[in-house]
Motif scaffolding. Structure first.
Motif, PDB file in Angstrom:
ATOM      1  N   ASP A   1      -2.693   1.423  13.345  1.00 29.48           N
ATOM      2  CA  ASP A   1      -3.185   1.576  11.974  1.00 29.48           C
ATOM      3  C   ASP A   1      -2.040   1.729  10.969  1.00 29.48           C
ATOM      4  OD1 ASP A   1      -5.397   2.191   9.990  1.00 29.48           O
ATOM      5  OD2 ASP A   1      -4.209   4.033   9.869  1.00 29.48           O
TER       6      ASP A   1
ATOM      7  N   GLU B   1      -0.668  -1.176   8.392  1.00 26.96           N
ATOM      8  CA  GLU B   1      -1.081  -0.859   7.023  1.00 26.96           C
ATOM      9  C   GLU B   1      -2.575  -1.083   6.794  1.00 26.96           C
ATOM     10  OE1 GLU B   1       1.418  -2.981   4.286  1.00 26.96           O
ATOM     11  OE2 GLU B   1       3.253  -2.413   5.326  1.00 26.96           O
TER      12      GLU B   1
ATOM     13  N   GLY C   1      -4.991   1.391   6.891  1.00 32.45           N
ATOM     14  CA  GLY C   1      -5.573   2.474   6.114  1.00 32.45           C
ATOM     15  C   GLY C   1      -6.940   2.908   6.602  1.00 32.45           C
TER      16      GLY C   1
END
Length: 270
Positions: free
Chosen positions: A148, A152, A154
């Protein structure tokens, strides 16, 4: 715990170690293949360009509605596509072998001759399937959480749990359909057909419902739609995701009961 507790589950898990490693490795490989390329594709606008060039109905069918977000991208490429395919194949294969395959090979009659009840066979087959799927889904969850940050995406940890749980229940439903068909017919072929039908028809109903307003009602018949339309990776257990998962879990329970009743009332080997 006594040595005789859940003997069929223990035996199945021992036999499945290589398979568990293989399916887990496949899901990790898929995660490594898809998730790390999100930053480059999202930042360059490639994903938005792809979505803009497609008809809105096709975008909805493929689950590309939110593909420009990290959660939407992971859902469209991993959970809703390759992860769904891999886990469905594993679940249906395990489910078909559990009762239908055992009966066709003659192993089920030998098992029952050793004092194991039919109810126990059906319940432990379902439990063994649930545990094996839980293991590979836990590996998938770990891969999503590990990638994650670098990718990137999120995705909050709780949302990753919700998304993986939705996939787990969806594929468990197909596997239990295979077990139930085996309990009712004693046929491995019928087991595979039943498990595959749940997955394929669920996906097809979701796709068809996205294509035309007049056919939108068929989405209500799709477990795939129940699991993923609330977008659990983006919304966690909110937006109706919790209720949808409870519905799928309830259907899983119905299939287990049907397997118990069917196997209890049928002549084995005939």
């Amino acid at each position: 715990m006594a040595a005789s507790t859940l003997p069929l589950v223990r035996h199945t898990l021992q036999r499945s170690r290589a398979g568990l490693i293989g399916w887990s490795a496949g899901l990790v490989a898929a995660s490594l293949l898809y998730l790390p390329i999100y930053p480059s594709m999202g930042a360059s606008g490639q994903l938005q360009s792809v979505v803009s060039s497609l008809p809105p109905e096709l975008v909805s069918t493929l689950g590309f509605d939110m593909i420009t977000t990290g959660a939407g991208y992971a859902q469209a490429t991993l959970l809703g596509l390759i992860g769904f395919v891999l886990l469905t194949i594993a679940a249906v294969g395990w489910g078909a072998a559990a009762i239908g395959g055992e009966e066709e090979s003659g192993a089920l009659e030998l098992t029952l001759a050793h004092g194991v009840t039919r109810i126990q066979v059906a319940l432990e087959a379902a439990l063994a399937l649930a545990l094996r799927l839980a293991v590979v889904c836990a590996v998938l969850l770990a891969a999503i959480l590990a990638l994650d940050g670098p990718s990137e995406l999120g995705i909050p940890a709780g949302h990753a749990v919700a998304g993986t749980l939705a996939l787990y229940l969806l594929t468990l439903l197909s596997g239990l359909a295979a077990i139930t068909a085996g309990a009712l017919t004693g046929s491995r072929t019928a087991s595979i057909a039943a498990g595959a039908a749940v997955a394929v028809l669920g996906y097809a109903f979701n796709a068809l419902g996205n294509q035309a307003e007049a056919a939108r009602w068929v989405k209500d018949l799709s477990p795939y739609d129940w699991a993923f339309t609330p977008a659990p990776l983006a919304n966690g257990f909110g937006n109706g995701a919790g209720g949808a998962m409870a519905l799928i879990l309830g259907l899983c329970g119905v299939l287990v009961v049907a397997a118990v009743v069917g196997l209890s009332r049928r002549d084995i080997g005939r």
